[in-house]
Design an enzyme around this catalytic site. Structure first.
Site, short mmCIF file in Angstrom:
data_model
loop_
_atom_site.label_atom_id
_atom_site.label_comp_id
_atom_site.label_asym_id
_atom_site.label_seq_id
_atom_site.Cartn_x
_atom_site.Cartn_y
_atom_site.Cartn_z
NE ARG A 59 0.73 -10.23 12.34
CZ ARG A 59 0.31 -9.01 12.58
NH1 ARG A 59 -1.00 -8.28 12.93
NH2 ARG A 59 0.86 -7.44 12.23
CG HIS A 87 0.23 1.50 10.13
ND1 HIS A 87 -0.08 0.76 8.83
CD2 HIS A 87 -0.15 2.42 10.16
CE1 HIS A 87 -0.89 1.61 8.34
NE2 HIS A 87 -0.90 2.55 8.62
C1 BJW Z 1 1.40 -7.75 -3.70
C2 BJW Z 1 2.10 -9.36 -3.62
C3 BJW Z 1 3.71 -9.58 -3.69
C4 BJW Z 1 0.58 -9.61 -2.24
N1 BJW Z 1 3.98 -8.50 -4.72
N2 BJW Z 1 2.21 -7.00 -3.96
C5 BJW Z 1 -10.53 8.95 5.85
C6 BJW Z 1 -11.30 7.54 5.61
C7 BJW Z 1 -11.78 6.89 5.61
C8 BJW Z 1 -11.29 5.57 6.90
C9 BJW Z 1 -10.01 7.25 7.58
C10 BJW Z 1 -9.50 8.25 6.88
N3 BJW Z 1 -8.86 8.59 7.60
C11 BJW Z 1 -8.87 7.84 8.99
C12 BJW Z 1 -9.96 6.52 9.02
C13 BJW Z 1 -9.88 5.60 9.62
C14 BJW Z 1 -8.41 4.34 9.24
C15 BJW Z 1 -8.41 4.27 7.90
O1 BJW Z 1 -7.74 3.54 6.93
N4 BJW Z 1 -10.17 2.76 7.63
C16 BJW Z 1 -10.31 2.00 6.59
C17 BJW Z 1 -10.04 0.84 6.44
C18 BJW Z 1 -11.36 2.39 6.21
N5 BJW Z 1 -7.09 4.61 9.91
C19 BJW Z 1 -6.93 4.75 11.45
O2 BJW Z 1 -7.37 4.76 11.74
C20 BJW Z 1 -5.27 4.63 10.63
N6 BJW Z 1 -5.86 6.11 11.97
C21 BJW Z 1 -5.93 7.44 11.89
O3 BJW Z 1 -6.16 7.96 10.85
O4 BJW Z 1 -6.35 8.37 12.94
C22 BJW Z 1 -6.97 9.15 12.74
C23 BJW Z 1 -8.37 9.31 12.32
C24 BJW Z 1 -8.59 8.11 13.17
C25 BJW Z 1 -10.37 7.93 13.03
C26 BJW Z 1 -10.79 8.46 12.45
C27 BJW Z 1 -9.79 10.04 11.17
C28 BJW Z 1 -8.59 9.94 11.67
C29 BJW Z 1 -4.86 4.29 11.90
C30 BJW Z 1 -4.34 2.94 10.85
C31 BJW Z 1 -3.79 1.34 11.11
C32 BJW Z 1 -3.84 0.14 10.43
N7 BJW Z 1 -3.00 -0.66 11.29
C33 BJW Z 1 -3.04 -1.96 10.47
C34 BJW Z 1 -2.93 -2.75 11.25
C35 BJW Z 1 -1.05 -2.04 11.87
C36 BJW Z 1 -0.86 -3.48 13.23
C37 BJW Z 1 -0.42 -4.55 12.93
O5 BJW Z 1 -0.24 -5.28 12.03
O6 BJW Z 1 -1.55 -5.56 13.20
O7 BJW Z 1 -2.07 -1.17 9.68
S1 BJW Z 1 -4.30 -2.08 9.80
C38 BJW Z 1 -3.47 -3.31 8.42
O8 BJW Z 1 -3.75 -2.47 6.86
C39 BJW Z 1 -1.52 -2.82 9.28
C40 BJW Z 1 -1.48 -1.90 7.20
O9 BJW Z 1 -0.33 -1.16 7.29
C41 BJW Z 1 -2.54 -1.43 7.32
C42 BJW Z 1 -2.18 -1.56 5.06
O10 BJW Z 1 -2.48 -3.10 4.80
P1 BJW Z 1 -1.48 -3.35 3.51
O11 BJW Z 1 -0.22 -3.16 3.68
O12 BJW Z 1 -2.48 -2.32 2.70
O13 BJW Z 1 -1.92 -5.02 3.01
P2 BJW Z 1 -3.16 -5.52 2.85
O14 BJW Z 1 -3.46 -6.42 2.93
O15 BJW Z 1 -4.11 -4.43 2.59
O16 BJW Z 1 -2.59 -5.67 0.71
C43 BJW Z 1 -1.79 -5.81 0.25
C44 BJW Z 1 -1.26 -5.88 -0.84
O17 BJW Z 1 -0.03 -6.44 -1.69
C45 BJW Z 1 -2.91 -6.67 -1.98
O18 BJW Z 1 -3.29 -5.14 -3.16
C46 BJW Z 1 -2.16 -7.22 -2.21
O19 BJW Z 1 -2.60 -8.06 -4.84
C47 BJW Z 1 -0.69 -7.08 -2.87
N8 BJW Z 1 0.31 -8.21 -3.36
N9 BJW Z 1 1.32 -10.72 -2.51
C48 BJW Z 1 3.19 -7.23 -5.17
N10 BJW Z 1 4.10 -10.59 -3.70
#
Ligand code: BJW
Length: 252
Positions: free
Chosen positions: A77, A126
């Site tokens: 990556r 992140h």
């Molecule tokens: C375009 C386009 C163009 C395309 N123009 N648009 C509350 C409820 C439920 C669960 C939880 C909660 N609170 C916490 C959680 C657990 C968890 C979570 O959220 N889980 C859910 C998935 C269910 N969260 C965590 O664990 C976080 N920690 C935390 O909250 O700690 C306290 C805690 C822990 C446990 C329980 C409770 C509290 C940490 C989250 C870490 C996320 N890490 C990653 C990997 C980072 C490292 C790496 O790069 O490898 O972060 S996962 C991945 O998802 C990455 C991203 O930053 C993140 C978000 O993704 P993003 O950026 O939205 O990408 P996509 O692919 O999803 O979307 C792209 C969009 O772009 C699409 O909509 C396309 O349509 C669009 N698009 N081209 C405009 N040209």
């Protein structure tokens, strides 16, 4: 008022709100870097999570089970990120920052492309894939002795090194989280760009901004739905919509 706007007929009210905004906050996700050639996470065909399982690569437990696999995946990556360059969407956001009194760019991305485009006040929720930290001590490590070991070891404690990114189940950096929440609460205009809004706590920031009076703008390839008032939804590429918006807002 919820406006779903196709093409670039930006509502006059939105152009005014942007031009006269005191504080703008922007949340970006992988979609803004897609036009720089970096894969998103959740695109059903090309997204990283369509090909790889997050449970095997993006959790501390995965790293403990198979550190070599996780290190090598992030190494791959990192190479993609190093080849990528900012696109017109990144540059347009840097332009907005230069035109409004207060601006915060809250990003979930780990690729530094906003900084490369000239954005200054960047909050990385992140982490950053270019940095490395010690898994045991949780401190950033700048350099380590070259050995055959994969992953390499921490020069201080001998623990394993890992990328300085936030995995599922890990807390976000506290300072970044506070900065993001404050910027969202105080914004009069909030943009949510290229994020699927599935990952917390980042996903709650647009609502926080909206509840505190901000106008919210979403820009996404997909149709996004929202029940809030004062929301403008734009469906299309961020790298096309953002430059057009900047041009229209400050034309003349
Ligand atoms: C375009 C386009 C163009 C395309 N123009 N648009 C509350 C409820 C439920 C669960 C939880 C909660 N609170 C916490 C959680 C657990 C968890 C979570 O959220 N889980 C859910 C998935 C269910 N969260 C965590 O664990 C976080 N920690 C935390 O909250 O700690 C306290 C805690 C822990 C446990 C329980 C409770 C509290 C940490 C989250 C870490 C996320 N890490 C990653 C990997 C980072 C490292 C790496 O790069 O490898 O972060 S996962 C991945 O998802 C990455 C991203 O930053 C993140 C978000 O993704 P993003 O950026 O939205 O990408 P996509 O692919 O999803 O979307 C792209 C969009 O772009 C699409 O909509 C396309 O349509 C669009 N698009 N081209 C405009 N040209």
């Amino acid at each position: 008022m919820t406006n779903r706007t196709s093409g670039y007929n930006f509502p006059t009210q939105l152009l005014k709100t942007l031009r006269f905004a005191r504080q703008v906050a922007v949340l970006t996700g992988a979609g803004i870097s897609a036009e720089s050639g970096l894969a998103t996470f959740r695109d059903p065909m090309t997204g990283l999570w369509a090909k790889f399982r997050p449970e095997e690569l993006a959790t501390p437990e995965a790293f403990q089970r198979n550190p070599k696999l996780v290190w090598e995946w992030y190494q791959w990556r990192r190479e993609q990120v190093e080849k990528a360059a900012p696109n017109p969407g990144h540059f347009a956001l840097a332009q907005i920052e230069s035109k409004v009194p207060k601006f915060s760019l809250i990003t979930q991305n780990v690729d530094s492309l906003h900084q490369q485009a000239g954005s200054k006040n960047v909050v990385e929720l992140h982490g950053n894939i270019r940095r490395t930290k010690c898994f045991e001590e949780n401190i950033v490590v700048e350099s380590w002795p070259e050995t055959e070991d994969v992953p390499p070891h921490c020069p201080r404690c001998g623990g394993l090194l890992r990328p300085d990114v936030v995995w599922f189940g890990e807390n976000l950096p506290l300072e970044a989280l506070y900065a993001a929440a404050n910027a969202s609460k105080n914004a009069d205009l909030f943009f949510s760009i290229g994020t699927s809004g599935q990952v917390e706590p980042a996903a709650s920031l647009p609502r926080l901004a909206q509840q505190n009076g901000a106008t919210v703008v979403t820009i996404n390839l997909e149709v996004t739905t929202t029940a809030f008032h004062k929301v403008y939804n734009f469906n299309g590429r961020a790298g096309e919509i953002l430059p057009a918006l900047v041009q229209k807002a400050w034309a003349g």
